[in-house]
Every structure is written in structure tokens, then in C-alpha cells.
Motif scaffolding. Structure first.
Motif, PDB file in Angstrom:
ATOM      1  N   CYS A 265       0.697  -1.135   0.016  1.00  0.00           N
ATOM      2  CA  CYS A 265       0.012  -0.537  -0.008  1.00  0.00           C
ATOM      3  C   CYS A 265       0.933   1.387   0.069  1.00  0.00           C
ATOM      4  N   ALA A 266       0.780   2.069  -0.778  1.00  0.00           N
ATOM      5  CA  ALA A 266       1.297   4.016  -0.510  1.00  0.00           C
ATOM      6  C   ALA A 266       0.218   4.827   0.287  1.00  0.00           C
ATOM      7  N   SER A 267       0.713   4.730   0.782  1.00  0.00           N
ATOM      8  CA  SER A 267      -0.233   6.380   1.482  1.00  0.00           C
ATOM      9  C   SER A 267       0.208   7.905   0.139  1.00  0.00           C
ATOM     10  N   ILE A 268      -1.157   8.514   0.482  1.00  0.00           N
ATOM     11  CA  ILE A 268      -1.156   9.939   0.583  1.00  0.00           C
ATOM     12  C   ILE A 268      -2.144  10.359   1.425  1.00  0.00           C
ATOM     13  N   SER A 269      -1.063  11.641   2.299  1.00  0.00           N
ATOM     14  CA  SER A 269      -1.784  12.457   2.986  1.00  0.00           C
ATOM     15  C   SER A 269      -3.025  12.727   2.913  1.00  0.00           C
ATOM     16  N   LEU A 270      -3.577  13.504   3.937  1.00  0.00           N
ATOM     17  CA  LEU A 270      -5.215  13.314   3.743  1.00  0.00           C
ATOM     18  C   LEU A 270      -4.806  15.030   4.720  1.00  0.00           C
ATOM     19  N   THR A 271      -3.332  15.942   4.846  1.00  0.00           N
ATOM     20  CA  THR A 271      -3.807  16.637   5.731  1.00  0.00           C
ATOM     21  C   THR A 271      -4.346  17.884   4.595  1.00  0.00           C
ATOM     22  N   ASP A 272      -4.353  17.796   3.552  1.00  0.00           N
ATOM     23  CA  ASP A 272      -4.738  18.957   3.109  1.00  0.00           C
ATOM     24  C   ASP A 272      -6.837  18.691   2.354  1.00  0.00           C
ATOM     25  N   GLY A 273      -6.853  18.047   3.108  1.00  0.00           N
ATOM     26  CA  GLY A 273      -8.255  17.721   3.020  1.00  0.00           C
ATOM     27  C   GLY A 273      -8.405  16.244   1.889  1.00  0.00           C
TER      28      GLY A 273
ATOM     29  N   ARG B  51       7.259   4.315 -11.670  1.00  0.00           N
ATOM     30  CA  ARG B  51       8.105   3.774 -12.332  1.00  0.00           C
ATOM     31  C   ARG B  51       8.883   2.934 -13.042  1.00  0.00           C
ATOM     32  N   ALA B  52       8.880   1.796 -11.428  1.00  0.00           N
ATOM     33  CA  ALA B  52       9.641   0.275 -11.492  1.00  0.00           C
ATOM     34  C   ALA B  52       8.300  -0.454 -12.084  1.00  0.00           C
ATOM     35  N   GLY B  53       7.167  -0.058 -12.965  1.00  0.00           N
ATOM     36  CA  GLY B  53       6.810  -0.429 -13.685  1.00  0.00           C
ATOM     37  C   GLY B  53       5.411  -1.611 -12.931  1.00  0.00           C
ATOM     38  N   GLY B  54       5.379  -1.225 -12.139  1.00  0.00           N
ATOM     39  CA  GLY B  54       4.557  -1.534 -11.139  1.00  0.00           C
ATOM     40  C   GLY B  54       2.199  -0.920 -11.072  1.00  0.00           C
ATOM     41  N   TRP B  55       1.776  -1.535 -11.101  1.00  0.00           N
ATOM     42  CA  TRP B  55       0.059  -1.452 -11.306  1.00  0.00           C
ATOM     43  C   TRP B  55      -0.631  -0.892 -10.393  1.00  0.00           C
ATOM     44  N   VAL B  56      -1.284  -0.063 -10.077  1.00  0.00           N
ATOM     45  CA  VAL B  56      -2.732   0.272  -9.300  1.00  0.00           C
ATOM     46  C   VAL B  56      -3.598  -0.222  -9.567  1.00  0.00           C
ATOM     47  N   CYS B  57      -4.069  -1.305  -8.616  1.00  0.00           N
ATOM     48  CA  CYS B  57      -4.978  -1.878  -8.783  1.00  0.00           C
ATOM     49  C   CYS B  57      -6.361  -1.986  -7.942  1.00  0.00           C
ATOM     50  N   GLY B  58      -6.899  -0.504  -8.539  1.00  0.00           N
ATOM     51  CA  GLY B  58      -7.994   0.339  -7.808  1.00  0.00           C
ATOM     52  C   GLY B  58      -8.500   0.747  -7.394  1.00  0.00           C
ATOM     53  N   GLU B  59      -9.149   1.993  -6.607  1.00  0.00           N
ATOM     54  CA  GLU B  59      -9.924   3.127  -6.279  1.00  0.00           C
ATOM     55  C   GLU B  59      -8.960   2.709  -4.767  1.00  0.00           C
ATOM     56  N   PRO B  60      -8.904   3.985  -3.548  1.00  0.00           N
ATOM     57  CA  PRO B  60      -8.120   4.406  -2.982  1.00  0.00           C
ATOM     58  C   PRO B  60      -8.169   3.515  -1.629  1.00  0.00           C
TER      59      PRO B  60
ATOM     60  N   ALA C 269      -5.181   8.503   2.405  1.00  0.00           N
ATOM     61  CA  ALA C 269      -5.612   7.484   1.160  1.00  0.00           C
ATOM     62  C   ALA C 269      -4.173   6.322   1.590  1.00  0.00           C
ATOM     63  N   ASP C 270      -4.498   5.146   0.547  1.00  0.00           N
ATOM     64  CA  ASP C 270      -4.512   4.181   0.373  1.00  0.00           C
ATOM     65  C   ASP C 270      -4.517   4.087  -1.343  1.00  0.00           C
ATOM     66  N   LEU C 271      -3.457   3.489  -1.903  1.00  0.00           N
ATOM     67  CA  LEU C 271      -3.651   2.637  -3.231  1.00  0.00           C
ATOM     68  C   LEU C 271      -3.032   1.683  -2.464  1.00  0.00           C
ATOM     69  N   PHE C 272      -3.730   0.059  -3.341  1.00  0.00           N
ATOM     70  CA  PHE C 272      -2.471  -0.886  -3.418  1.00  0.00           C
ATOM     71  C   PHE C 272      -1.890  -1.147  -5.044  1.00  0.00           C
ATOM     72  N   LEU C 273      -1.456  -1.209  -4.449  1.00  0.00           N
ATOM     73  CA  LEU C 273      -0.064  -1.415  -5.702  1.00  0.00           C
ATOM     74  C   LEU C 273       0.201  -2.972  -5.763  1.00  0.00           C
ATOM     75  N   MET C 274       0.963  -3.591  -7.242  1.00  0.00           N
ATOM     76  CA  MET C 274       1.273  -4.825  -7.578  1.00  0.00           C
ATOM     77  C   MET C 274       2.363  -4.005  -8.522  1.00  0.00           C
TER      78      MET C 274
END
Length: 252
Positions: free
Chosen positions: A152-160, A211-220, A229-234
Motif C-alpha cells: 500500500c502506498a499512502s497519501i496524506s489527507l492533511t490538505d483535506g 517508475r519500476a513498472g508497478g500497477w495501481v490495482c483499484g480505487e484508494p 488515502a492508500d492505494l493497493f499496488l502490485m
């Protein structure tokens, strides 16, 4: 136990850093102290504060912990924890399953390693540490005969949440996984409710995955504990191996 080493003259930019696996309880605590400073103190997550100053959970004891250490000061300056398929089978789940439904990945579970809790000391974020950690992940996957890396890659929600929404909207079709690898969040982050027009500021870890060729596997997913907000990556091993481990000459 030392899994990986890099001679001081292998690459001048890495001459002060070493890469290994935590082999003692004290080394794991060093990792947990760094994570606490970066994830809890720096982000002001007072609800997760504790007197020990350690960021830990029930997954830690089942994971291998990559360590990048400054060989001059002996400080741990970077870490990644890895849950291999055997450990995940023993636990009955991956960490990502606390946030996502991974039922579509059932047929490849024995080929998956999960990486998480990526953490780098603020003074060492020039790029060398994260590159060493990525190379360490590739070496671990080769050792465990894993084909895919998830996390999971996390994105801060401090900006709303506006940046998280902008990042997700800006992904291209080729950034997404094939349909058979798509997952669903248990608690979806409502990116549709965010205003459009914001400029996406992509976190370094997420940028590295793509950049390494990973995929986003759906909505956060929404992680209320870490206010992110967390994205699932493969990421297929072939992409990771070619991009990092071979380039930096790191061996098992």
C-alpha cells in the motif's frame, strides 16, 4: 543474519551505507523507533503515541525487516518490512487485507511478497536509501521465489484529500493493473467528492512504484488511523529486478 551487502567501492554514492536484514530483537526495535519518529511524531498522530516510542503491530514479528544503516554513525536511516508467502499463510492474511478485498489474487497468493512500512530518515532522502531498499526487496523476492510484490502506498489527507484525489485522477490507463488483479477497498476514500483542478504532488514511494513498472490495482482506501488515502499496488519481480537490483549490482 546478513542477507545483502554492498562493498564500499561498488558505488561511491553508497559508500557510507549498508543494507541488511534485522537479525536481533534490538535491530527490530531500532526499525520501530525510526518508524515512530517518521509516522507518528512527525505526522502528529497523537492517538497512536506511546511511552515506548515504537511503531509496531502484530505483523512485525512475522516479517523480515530490511535495514539501511549509516556505517559511520551506525544509525538506522531506512527500513522496509517484508511479509513472505509462508508467513502470510501462517497468519492467514496479508497486511493489505485489513484495507482491501484481495479475493481476486487467491490463485497467486503463494507467489506474493508484501512490502510495507517504508520509512526513511528525513536527512537521508536524496534517493540512495530508497534505491537500496528496492534492490533489497528484489533480492528477497528471488530468495523466496516470489513473482509479485504487493503493498500500500499512502497519501496524506492533511490538505483535506485534494492531493489524493488529484493523484488518482491523473493515473493513465497503462498505470492500472489488468482486470484480474483489481481489488476493492473495504472503506473507500471518496475521491469523487474532492474538487477537480488540483495539481497532483506524488509521494516518492508511489512514484518509485510506477517508475519500476508497478500497477495501481483499484480505487484508494481510507485509513483513518494514519489519516491517509492508500492505494493497493502490485509490481512484477521482473520489472523490479531489472530496474534496481541489477543496476546496483546487489547480490544475495
Amino acid at each position: 543474519m546478513r542477507l545483502l551487502t554492498m562493498p564500499a567501492d561498488a558505488n561511491p554514492s553508497f559508500s557510507k551505507l549498508s543494507l541488511s536484514l534485522a537479525s536481533t530483537e534490538e535491530e527490530v526495535k531500532e526499525v520501530q523507533r525510526l518508524r515512530y519518529k517518521v509516522f507518528i511524531e512527525a505526522m502528529g498522530l497523537t492517538a497512536l503515541a506511546n511511552a515506548e516510542g515504537l511503531d509496531r503491530d502484530e505483523f512485525d514479528e512475522h516479517c523480515d525487516h530490511l535495514i539501511v544503516r549509516d556505517t559511520k554513525t551506525l544509525k538506522v536511516v531506512g527500513t522496509y518490512r517484508i511479509l513472505g508467502p509462508n508467513a502470510a499463510r501462517h497468519l492467514g492474511r496479508f497486511y493489505s487485507e485489513t484495507e482491501f478485498d484481495l479475493s481476486r489474487l487467491h490463485n497467486i497468493r503463494d507467489s506474493i511478497a508484501e512490502a510495507g512500512r517504508a520509512c526513511i530518515h528525513p536527512d537521508y532522502r536524496s534517493g540512495a536509501v530508497i534505491m537500496m531498499l528496492w534492490a533489497g526487496l528484489a533480492a528477497f523476492m528471488r530468495r523466496e521465489r516470489c513473482t509479485y510484490l504487493i503493498g500500500c502506498a499512502s497519501i496524506s489527507l492533511t490538505d483535506g484529500g485534494h492531493n489524493a484525489a488529484a493523484i488518482y485522477r491523473n493515473f493513465k490507463e497503462e498505470d492500472f493493473a489488468p482486470l484480474e488483479y483489481r481489488v476493492k477497498p473495504h472503506l473507500a476514500f471518496p475521491f469523487e467528492d474532492m474538487d477537480q483542478g488540483h495539481v497532483a504532488r506524488i509521494p516518492p514511494l508511489l512514484k518509485g512504484y510506477i517508475r519500476a513498472g508497478g500497477w495501481v490495482c483499484g480505487e484508494p482506501a481510507w485509513d483513518p488511523d494514519f489519516h491517509s488515502a492508500d492505494l493497493f499496488l502490485m509490481l512484477p519481480l521482473a520489472n523490479l529486478d531489472n530496474r534496481y537490483a541489477k543496476h546496483y549490482g546487489i547480490e544475495e
